[in-house]
Design a protein around this motif. Structure first.
Motif, PDB file in Angstrom:
ATOM      1  N   SER A 291     -12.470  -4.456  -4.469  1.00 52.40           N
ATOM      2  CA  SER A 291     -12.351  -5.176  -5.744  1.00 52.40           C
ATOM      3  C   SER A 291     -10.903  -5.406  -6.160  1.00 52.40           C
ATOM      4  O   SER A 291     -10.645  -6.030  -7.193  1.00 52.40           O
ATOM      5  N   LEU A 292      -9.956  -4.924  -5.371  1.00 49.44           N
ATOM      6  CA  LEU A 292      -8.539  -5.046  -5.740  1.00 49.44           C
ATOM      7  C   LEU A 292      -7.940  -6.343  -5.201  1.00 49.44           C
ATOM      8  O   LEU A 292      -8.118  -6.673  -4.026  1.00 49.44           O
ATOM      9  N   ASP A 293      -7.199  -7.065  -6.056  1.00 48.04           N
ATOM     10  CA  ASP A 293      -6.436  -8.210  -5.565  1.00 48.04           C
ATOM     11  C   ASP A 293      -5.082  -7.710  -5.061  1.00 48.04           C
ATOM     12  O   ASP A 293      -4.743  -6.520  -5.179  1.00 48.04           O
ATOM     13  N   VAL A 294      -4.293  -8.614  -4.486  1.00 45.62           N
ATOM     14  CA  VAL A 294      -3.028  -8.214  -3.860  1.00 45.62           C
ATOM     15  C   VAL A 294      -2.057  -7.565  -4.850  1.00 45.62           C
ATOM     16  O   VAL A 294      -1.521  -6.476  -4.584  1.00 45.62           O
ATOM     17  N   PRO A 295      -1.785  -8.183  -6.030  1.00 47.68           N
ATOM     18  CA  PRO A 295      -0.842  -7.539  -6.958  1.00 47.68           C
ATOM     19  C   PRO A 295      -1.295  -6.145  -7.408  1.00 47.68           C
ATOM     20  O   PRO A 295      -0.470  -5.216  -7.493  1.00 47.68           O
ATOM     21  N   SER A 296      -2.592  -5.992  -7.687  1.00 48.18           N
ATOM     22  CA  SER A 296      -3.093  -4.683  -8.121  1.00 48.18           C
ATOM     23  C   SER A 296      -2.935  -3.647  -7.016  1.00 48.18           C
ATOM     24  O   SER A 296      -2.509  -2.506  -7.257  1.00 48.18           O
TER      25      SER A 296
ATOM     26  N   PRO B 291       1.083 -12.716  10.639  1.00 47.31           N
ATOM     27  CA  PRO B 291      -0.089 -13.230   9.919  1.00 47.31           C
ATOM     28  C   PRO B 291      -0.204 -12.650   8.518  1.00 47.31           C
ATOM     29  O   PRO B 291       0.193 -11.516   8.266  1.00 47.31           O
ATOM     30  N   ASN B 292      -0.745 -13.431   7.600  1.00 43.99           N
ATOM     31  CA  ASN B 292      -0.887 -13.017   6.206  1.00 43.99           C
ATOM     32  C   ASN B 292      -2.181 -12.203   6.056  1.00 43.99           C
ATOM     33  O   ASN B 292      -3.232 -12.742   5.729  1.00 43.99           O
ATOM     34  N   LEU B 293      -2.080 -10.905   6.309  1.00 44.00           N
ATOM     35  CA  LEU B 293      -3.245 -10.029   6.213  1.00 44.00           C
ATOM     36  C   LEU B 293      -3.469  -9.614   4.760  1.00 44.00           C
ATOM     37  O   LEU B 293      -2.519  -9.333   4.031  1.00 44.00           O
ATOM     38  N   SER B 294      -4.725  -9.546   4.350  1.00 47.73           N
ATOM     39  CA  SER B 294      -5.056  -9.070   3.003  1.00 47.73           C
ATOM     40  C   SER B 294      -4.933  -7.552   2.952  1.00 47.73           C
ATOM     41  O   SER B 294      -4.978  -6.880   4.000  1.00 47.73           O
ATOM     42  N   PRO B 295      -4.776  -6.964   1.751  1.00 47.39           N
ATOM     43  CA  PRO B 295      -4.755  -5.494   1.657  1.00 47.39           C
ATOM     44  C   PRO B 295      -6.003  -4.853   2.266  1.00 47.39           C
ATOM     45  O   PRO B 295      -5.916  -3.789   2.888  1.00 47.39           O
ATOM     46  N   GLN B 296      -7.160  -5.502   2.104  1.00 47.07           N
ATOM     47  CA  GLN B 296      -8.389  -4.949   2.665  1.00 47.07           C
ATOM     48  C   GLN B 296      -8.335  -4.919   4.188  1.00 47.07           C
ATOM     49  O   GLN B 296      -8.786  -3.952   4.815  1.00 47.07           O
ATOM     50  N   GLN B 297      -7.783  -5.963   4.813  1.00 47.25           N
ATOM     51  CA  GLN B 297      -7.665  -5.987   6.277  1.00 47.25           C
ATOM     52  C   GLN B 297      -6.663  -4.945   6.770  1.00 47.25           C
ATOM     53  O   GLN B 297      -6.883  -4.307   7.807  1.00 47.25           O
ATOM     54  N   ILE B 298      -5.567  -4.769   6.035  1.00 48.66           N
ATOM     55  CA  ILE B 298      -4.564  -3.776   6.415  1.00 48.66           C
ATOM     56  C   ILE B 298      -5.162  -2.375   6.334  1.00 48.66           C
ATOM     57  O   ILE B 298      -4.969  -1.548   7.233  1.00 48.66           O
ATOM     58  N   VAL B 299      -5.897  -2.100   5.268  1.00 50.60           N
ATOM     59  CA  VAL B 299      -6.537  -0.793   5.120  1.00 50.60           C
ATOM     60  C   VAL B 299      -7.580  -0.593   6.220  1.00 50.60           C
ATOM     61  O   VAL B 299      -7.674   0.482   6.814  1.00 50.60           O
TER      62      VAL B 299
ATOM     63  N   VAL C 148       3.794 -10.988  17.574  1.00 54.20           N
ATOM     64  CA  VAL C 148       3.005 -10.192  16.619  1.00 54.20           C
ATOM     65  C   VAL C 148       2.496  -8.920  17.279  1.00 54.20           C
ATOM     66  O   VAL C 148       2.578  -7.823  16.700  1.00 54.20           O
ATOM     67  N   PHE C 149       1.999  -9.053  18.521  1.00 52.92           N
ATOM     68  CA  PHE C 149       1.453  -7.876  19.195  1.00 52.92           C
ATOM     69  C   PHE C 149       2.557  -6.881  19.538  1.00 52.92           C
ATOM     70  O   PHE C 149       2.329  -5.663  19.500  1.00 52.92           O
TER      71      PHE C 149
ATOM     72  N   LEU D  17       2.116  -4.377   4.853  1.00 52.92           N
ATOM     73  CA  LEU D  17       2.205  -5.105   3.581  1.00 52.92           C
ATOM     74  C   LEU D  17       3.518  -5.877   3.503  1.00 52.92           C
ATOM     75  O   LEU D  17       3.550  -7.044   3.087  1.00 52.92           O
ATOM     76  N   PHE D  18       4.588  -5.228   3.923  1.00 51.53           N
ATOM     77  CA  PHE D  18       5.905  -5.888   3.912  1.00 51.53           C
ATOM     78  C   PHE D  18       5.938  -7.058   4.888  1.00 51.53           C
ATOM     79  O   PHE D  18       6.378  -8.163   4.544  1.00 51.53           O
ATOM     80  N   LEU D  19       5.465  -6.838   6.122  1.00 52.92           N
ATOM     81  CA  LEU D  19       5.495  -7.896   7.137  1.00 52.92           C
ATOM     82  C   LEU D  19       4.629  -9.080   6.728  1.00 52.92           C
ATOM     83  O   LEU D  19       5.000 -10.241   6.931  1.00 52.92           O
ATOM     84  N   SER D  20       3.466  -8.798   6.145  1.00 58.25           N
ATOM     85  CA  SER D  20       2.546  -9.875   5.766  1.00 58.25           C
ATOM     86  C   SER D  20       3.105 -10.759   4.659  1.00 58.25           C
ATOM     87  O   SER D  20       2.831 -11.955   4.612  1.00 58.25           O
ATOM     88  N   SER D  21       3.898 -10.154   3.772  1.00 53.07           N
ATOM     89  CA  SER D  21       4.413 -10.912   2.633  1.00 53.07           C
ATOM     90  C   SER D  21       5.805 -11.481   2.844  1.00 53.07           C
ATOM     91  O   SER D  21       6.222 -12.390   2.114  1.00 53.07           O
ATOM     92  N   SER D  22       6.535 -10.962   3.859  1.00 50.36           N
ATOM     93  CA  SER D  22       7.951 -11.321   3.964  1.00 50.36           C
ATOM     94  C   SER D  22       8.368 -11.926   5.301  1.00 50.36           C
ATOM     95  O   SER D  22       9.454 -12.488   5.394  1.00 50.36           O
ATOM     96  N   VAL D  23       7.562 -11.798   6.341  1.00 51.25           N
ATOM     97  CA  VAL D  23       7.937 -12.290   7.676  1.00 51.25           C
ATOM     98  C   VAL D  23       7.048 -13.465   8.042  1.00 51.25           C
ATOM     99  O   VAL D  23       5.823 -13.319   8.144  1.00 51.25           O
ATOM    100  N   SER D  24       7.658 -14.636   8.230  1.00 50.62           N
ATOM    101  CA  SER D  24       6.887 -15.873   8.394  1.00 50.62           C
ATOM    102  C   SER D  24       6.055 -15.886   9.673  1.00 50.62           C
ATOM    103  O   SER D  24       4.976 -16.487   9.704  1.00 50.62           O
TER     104      SER D  24
END
Length: 276
Positions: free
Chosen positions: A100-105, A43-51, A2-3, A33-40
């Protein structure tokens, strides 16, 4: 693993961000966003953490590249501080709306922004610069010693503050540097010399990223462990990008970036619609 991935992504973000004044977030955010949702293994980072990770990174990209551009005299300090005054409140508002945004939004709105930016970069060379803003604002000048050419540019302060407020809002909301919107506007509307537009944009990115980061830190959006990989690689990448800016034409990179932003944007829109 990951690092190592984060080191590569941070380096690429720094190079691209400093080379054409984008700030780096426009690369980091869609890639994570791509790595979090597509690469096992990632880590599954939220949009807020990525921002949050992106805006902290932009402090160091902005600092590194601003210092480099200051050394060659392509930073308009007056304009940079005016743009910062406009963008700072926008970044704070955008950061609070982001929470206030969820992942799909987030995916949907961010994808629309990426498509808009790709079209903006595509049309940048085809749009004709206008002199209305220069004629109705304070005129400034810059002498390019390398090309032995004098540039006259300018803008009404009220319009610059309004424009940079919306640039700051997008930066706080999506974790982008703001230069991806501001640099084309500076060149096309205010007639900035391209090198001065990039240098001045990076000063604004640096200053607004500080305000942006404080807001996202207060909201608990920064995964600090991953900054250990992102910050040093992005700082080094920004130094490389600023150096390349003075020695090569960035047309090829801009073309690649246009296509990448378009594809990433369309994918993000698809994920936002069909995962909701």
């Amino acid at each position: 693993m990951v690092f190592l991935i984060l080191l590569v992504v941070g380096l690429a973000s720094g190079i691209v961000g400093a080379l054409i004044g984008l700030g780096g977030g426009v690369v980091l955010v869609p890639v994570l966003l791509f790595l979090s949702s597509s690469v096992s293994v990632f880590p599954n980072l939220s949009p807020q953490q990525i921002v949050g990770l992106s805006v902290v990174m932009m402090i160091f990209i902005g600092l590194s590249s601003t210092i480099a551009y200051m050394k060659v005299g392509t930073v308009d300090y007056r304009s940079g501080f005016i743009f910062f005054i406009g963008s700072a409140p926008g970044t704070v508002l955008g950061a609070f709306v982001n929470s206030s945004l969820d992942v799909p939004s987030f995916q949907l709105y961010f994808g629309l922004l990426l498509v808009f930016l790709s079209l903006l970069l595509l049309l940048r060379d085809r749009l004709k610069a206008v002199s209305w803003f220069v004629d109705h604002g304070k005129k400034l000048s810059f002498h390019d010693r390398r090309a032995d050419q004098e540039y006259v540019y300018g803008y009404p302060i009220w319009f610059a503050l309004l424009l940079t407020f919306f640039v700051g809002f997008a930066s706080g909301l999506f974790g982008i540097g703001g230069g991806s919107i501001l640099v084309p506007a500076m060149i096309l509307l205010f007639l900035f010399p391209p090198h001065v537009a990039v240098g001045t944009s990076m000063l604004m990115v640096f200053l607004s990223a500080i305000v942006n980061s404080i807001t996202h830190i207060s909201l608990g959006n920064v995964p600090w462990i991953y900054t250990l990989a992102i910050i040093p690689s992005a700082y080094i990448g920004a130094k490389i990008g600023a150096k390349l800016n003075r020695s090569i034409k960035s047309d090829t990179l801009v073309l690649v970036l246009r296509l990448a932003l378009l594809l990433l944007g369309l994918r993000s829109i698809y994920e936002g619609i069909f995962s909701s």
